[in-house]
Design a protein around this motif. Sequence first.
Motif, PDB file in Angstrom:
ATOM      1  N   ALA A  63      -0.958   4.098  13.398  1.00 58.68           N
ATOM      2  CA  ALA A  63      -2.223   4.758  13.095  1.00 58.68           C
ATOM      3  C   ALA A  63      -2.785   4.338  11.743  1.00 58.68           C
ATOM      4  CB  ALA A  63      -2.030   6.273  13.123  1.00 58.68           C
ATOM      5  N   ASP A  64      -1.961   3.777  10.886  1.00 58.27           N
ATOM      6  CA  ASP A  64      -2.406   3.438   9.532  1.00 58.27           C
ATOM      7  C   ASP A  64      -2.810   1.978   9.367  1.00 58.27           C
ATOM      8  OD1 ASP A  64      -1.791   6.042   8.359  1.00 58.27           O
ATOM      9  OD2 ASP A  64       0.257   5.525   8.924  1.00 58.27           O
ATOM     10  N   LEU A  94       0.781  -1.242   0.000  1.00 53.62           N
ATOM     11  CA  LEU A  94       0.000   0.000   0.000  1.00 53.62           C
ATOM     12  C   LEU A  94       0.813   1.293   0.000  1.00 53.62           C
ATOM     13  CD1 LEU A  94      -2.853  -0.879   2.543  1.00 53.62           C
ATOM     14  CD2 LEU A  94      -2.889  -1.029   0.040  1.00 53.62           C
ATOM     15  N   PHE A  95       1.996   1.304   0.570  1.00 53.16           N
ATOM     16  CA  PHE A  95       2.634   2.595   0.841  1.00 53.16           C
ATOM     17  C   PHE A  95       4.014   2.783   0.222  1.00 53.16           C
ATOM     18  CE2 PHE A  95      -0.066   1.672   4.631  1.00 53.16           C
ATOM     19  CZ  PHE A  95      -1.019   2.652   4.414  1.00 53.16           C
ATOM     20  N   GLU A  96       4.862   1.792   0.349  1.00 44.21           N
ATOM     21  CA  GLU A  96       6.276   2.021   0.023  1.00 44.21           C
ATOM     22  C   GLU A  96       6.577   1.800  -1.458  1.00 44.21           C
ATOM     23  OE1 GLU A  96       9.182   0.243   2.618  1.00 44.21           O
ATOM     24  OE2 GLU A  96       7.724   0.087   4.234  1.00 44.21           O
ATOM     25  N   LEU A 107       6.790   6.708   1.869  1.00 45.96           N
ATOM     26  CA  LEU A 107       5.841   6.598   2.973  1.00 45.96           C
ATOM     27  C   LEU A 107       5.955   5.267   3.683  1.00 45.96           C
ATOM     28  CD1 LEU A 107       2.563   8.121   1.497  1.00 45.96           C
ATOM     29  CD2 LEU A 107       4.381   9.230   2.801  1.00 45.96           C
ATOM     30  N   ILE A 108       6.194   5.322   4.973  1.00 41.20           N
ATOM     31  CA  ILE A 108       6.098   4.098   5.766  1.00 41.20           C
ATOM     32  C   ILE A 108       4.961   4.281   6.762  1.00 41.20           C
ATOM     33  CG2 ILE A 108       8.438   3.220   5.496  1.00 41.20           C
ATOM     34  CD1 ILE A 108       9.132   4.519   8.110  1.00 41.20           C
ATOM     35  N   PRO A 109       4.152   3.245   6.913  1.00 41.45           N
ATOM     36  CA  PRO A 109       2.992   3.392   7.792  1.00 41.45           C
ATOM     37  C   PRO A 109       3.390   3.399   9.257  1.00 41.45           C
ATOM     38  CG  PRO A 109       3.145   1.138   6.997  1.00 41.45           C
ATOM     39  CD  PRO A 109       4.237   1.912   6.307  1.00 41.45           C
ATOM     40  N   SER A 110       2.578   4.032  10.065  1.00 45.90           N
ATOM     41  CA  SER A 110       2.743   3.946  11.515  1.00 45.90           C
ATOM     42  C   SER A 110       1.550   3.154  12.049  1.00 45.90           C
ATOM     43  CB  SER A 110       2.758   5.346  12.125  1.00 45.90           C
ATOM     44  OG  SER A 110       1.490   5.952  11.951  1.00 45.90           O
ATOM     45  N   ALA A 117       9.268  12.086   3.862  1.00 40.55           N
ATOM     46  CA  ALA A 117       8.050  12.809   3.476  1.00 40.55           C
ATOM     47  C   ALA A 117       7.487  12.206   2.188  1.00 40.55           C
ATOM     48  CB  ALA A 117       8.343  14.292   3.285  1.00 40.55           C
ATOM     49  N   ASP A 118       8.360  11.638   1.366  1.00 40.64           N
ATOM     50  CA  ASP A 118       7.906  11.081   0.091  1.00 40.64           C
ATOM     51  C   ASP A 118       7.929   9.558   0.055  1.00 40.64           C
ATOM     52  OD1 ASP A 118       7.305  13.465  -1.280  1.00 40.64           O
ATOM     53  OD2 ASP A 118       9.454  13.875  -1.424  1.00 40.64           O
TER      54      ASP A 118
END
Lengths: 282, 790
Positions: free
Chosen positions: B717-718, B691-693, B712-715, B709-710
């Motif tokens: 919260a995601d 989904l993110f990286e 993206l790794i989830p925390s 910032a570009d």
Amino acid sequence: MIPVEFDYVKVTTIDQAIAALKAGGEDSKIISGGQSLVPVLRLRMAEPSVLVDCGAIDEMLGVREDGGSITIGAATTHHAVMSNPLVQKHALLLAQATATVADPAIRHRGTTGGALAHADPAGDVPAAALALDASFTIAGPGGRRTVAAKDFFLDYFTTAVGPDEILVSFSIPKCDWGSHYAKFNRTAQAWAIVGVAAVVNVEGGVIKEARIGLTNMAPTAVRASTVEAALVGASSAADITAAAMHAADGTRATSDLHAKADYREHLARVITARAVRAASGI
Amino acid sequence: MTAALDTDTALGKPIRRKEDAHLLHGQTNWTDNIQLPGTVHMAILRSPMAHAKITKLDVSGALKQPGVVAAYGAKELGELNGGVPCVWPVTDDIKMPAFPALAIDKVRQVGDCVAVVLATSVAAAVDALDAIEVSYEALPAVTDMEAALTSGSALVHDEIETNACYVYKMPCGDYEASRAKADVVVARRFINQRLIPTFMEPRSVVAAPMGMSDEITIWSSTQIPHILRVLLALVTGIPENNLRVVAPDVGGGFGGKLQCYREEILVTNLAKKLGRPVKWTETRSENMVATHHGRDQIQDIEIAATKDGKILGLKVTLLANMGAYLQIITPGVPLLGMFMYPAIYKMDSYDFTCTGVFTNKTPTDAYRGAGRPEATYAIERIIDELAAEIGMEPMELRKKNWITHEEFPYTTVAGLTYDTGNYEAATEKALAMFDYDGLRAEQARRRASGDPVQLGIGISTFTEMCGLAPSRTLGALKYVAGGWEHCTVRALPTGKIEVVTGTSPHGQGHETAWSQIASSILGVPVEDIEVIHSDTGRSPYGMDTYGSRSLAVGGQAIKAASERLVEKARVIAAHQLECSASDLEFINGSFHVKGDPSKSQALGAVAFEAFTAHNLPPGVEPTLQAEATIDPEDFSYPHGTHLAAMEVDTETGQVKLRKYVCVDDVGIQVNPMIVEGQVHGGVAQGIAQALFEGAEYDEDGNLLTASLADYLIPSAADLPSFDTGTTVTPSTSHPLGTKGVGEAGAIASTPAIINGIVDALRHLGVTDVAMPASPQTVWRTIQAAKAGAK
Ligand SMILES: Cc1cc2nc3c(=O)[nH]c(=O)nc-3n(C[C@H](O)[C@H](O)[C@H](O)COP(=O)(O)OP(=O)(O)OC[C@H]3O[C@@H](n4cnc5c(N)ncnc54)[C@H](O)[C@@H]3O)c2cc1C
């Protein structure tokens, strides 16, 4: 990385701040929470010779009631702003937008005034300030002046605050309309791909007036005026969706890694409809 | 959760991790915390260009800057400009270009090291970089693997006259015959995107001449202190016996610290040359370009089957991006996947080809799962596509083709023999936890009502090979090292135990788990056991931590050494108790004479006897210790069933993971809490790929996702809270019955997520979604499908 060497001055009055800026010359800069400035310094994208810290100037801290408005000191942290009862009562949209900024650690250091002065087109606070018709108090060598929100944001990272000036505070006329800030992003801490700040006055199930600010749809936050006009008289979800089809009108969305301009425009339409529906309860 | 220490059965308890208190209390000893008197700090001038000639390099300006002690380009460094080693030449004719630590005449990736400055503070070193004069003449950047292989492409390395590093083939059975027999053949191209192993603690290395001897101690944030020592000795020419490598607390690695990096070579050589400690810690910006990347394969996969869903054969053709150079096992990573494309399925034939390709990008290498996530992704995706093609429920198709639990041990078409497994049991449990039928019903309702938010179910029934590895197998694959592991267990005079392991933990919890294993055999409480690791001076033998090998291989060594210690102690105790060794039972840490409960001796007392050596049996040497070096019989094959419920907002393309259920079978669990933690972290990382990286480059070879910032790794919260479960099918080829767990989650979860998204959108005509499935990508995929359907 490590920033280039700089001097640091902490002041306690506006006059001292202006004097310090002047003494530092062209390369001097104000530092507030440092949450935008320090990354810029560390990447060596700016090399100021002196930083003037305004975090101990009383007038720039806290929220107070001013008759029909509330006034927020520019050095008040995001966290203090969003959890302030006056803000929650009279400018809920600002609290809603601020709550989406970054994460709690950054919101405890970064300031709302800093975010407005920084004027990142992807920042969440400017769109809310626009929709709430905020006005800005700026102090400089020539004294003080007040600038309306529509004249404050000039271009990418550029506001009406001159290099020798300071944003002291901003005021928001009390607003008890329904409000919602919809931020569309990919992870909880990420910047907005598109954001929509909406305040809507509904009477008897019909929208009387709406003010909508858009995040990241132009070099500055902008108002979606065509949508605002089209919303007057709207009373159904279909009306709102139709009005929101104008959300990208007149915008200048950019393309970047997360979204090309056409997708941003599409999102602006979808998210505007959702934000207005959430704000209006329709 | 806390352990009521019942010493006979510490094994299998969810004991809280011993190592956590110091992590939580800020008492960690990161490499960057090490402050030695006289240290000079190294800063690196890195190439801003992906491919260029260095037309001028003059470091003399830097020497005039305040605090600067030395500055070097490749020319000034001369002999000390060591080459970064690659230990896995996968074919006889592989092209292995030189990889000097400082670029010589040419740069080949953004982030290539061009020059270094050494100064008395980090700030002075960084400031002085500006005083280096350097100019480049841009060369065309090779960024696309397919274009790289065409004649006329620019070359990453002129001297090898091609961008093809190697071609590896493994034909198993007759795929063409299977294809000819098949009713259906489904082919897909999947892009397994480039990832950056974003561990939390940046790399850091300190090297110091130790004064009183010729020893140089190197502290490095590495996963492989033992291997690094050997490699640094080979690369620098410093005698191995003079090198000591220590990995202090290491804040994550995920394979990214399984390396002998150019910075480690530079720091070591410069400490020797300057005769004083040298230190370097990367910034996050450096980390993004200079730490090796992972994945980056184009996968063409074709599956041949009958129309009622019997798989006949599989063909896989890979392009694997090596990047600009070969690092420690760059060429071998796709081969670790090679064996796993057939996964849990029975078939007659399998044809594998992989071409390694040079490009002007950061080198790739191991990243959590290394080859197996790629394989699992491709096979689990194509199974869903085959199911759709023949109109079969995707889980039914899996059941029809998987190896049933009665069929183990089972030799797959790729030639591996899986010792045990029970795919039925894990799947049954996962389906029940997931409410599979309920979610399928909701999916049908949403489709029928045209809900803008559609629901999809993603399945991944995975297995993987880990526990690297039987040494002779590694030899057959041309890997230049063994896969054994070592342990020494020492009973100290006061009865305390030292377990010296060759594994090198960087977050996994070895200190706790290894204590549990030793405790269960020695009958000594967990808190009386000290695990010594990650220091070639204190733990001289080991093959370190990667490939989910530490428990699977290292655990066996701990068991064997502990048992040998008990056997030595038994002889001493028998002598003390004046009976024969065979008359003794060892229960809860004490030897008892069978049938005479009054006569016993605790292990601690035996240890003291062994220390004083006043009364040992003839021929028994003083001290009580034992060692074992174990070469595993086979790989380890954990498996499991992962299910994801994906909500897709068709108006925006935004995807939400609503529910994630996984049931993993990792055999016997030494500490179920640690197992669960490994599964959680791995699953999160696999979801992040889905989904993110994704590392993105422009056509000129600039890394666009060069900051967090570009990229993206989830925390937390995601991601939702995962529902994890386990089944226990003990491994029969590993004496403890355990299997590896470190990578399982990351291997399993990626296809579950993408299968779920495709499943949510299949009725719209969507048959694939590229990774990472960003909102924009999903939205455009939907638009394209709608346009195609019209
Ligand atoms: C990881 C991360 C994620 C973030 N995510 C978001 C996000 O999702 N949304 C969002 O909106 N923001 C985000 N931010 C930015 C955050 O909102 C900052 O706090 C804010 O932009 C700047 O406020 P500051 O007080 O830190 O200003 P500083 O960094 O101190 O200053 C910023 C700029 O404004 C100038 N300035 C500051 N105060 C004044 C003043 N009173 N008068 C004149 N000039 C002034 C400074 O000179 C400087 O140029 C993020 C920041 C980080 C580090």
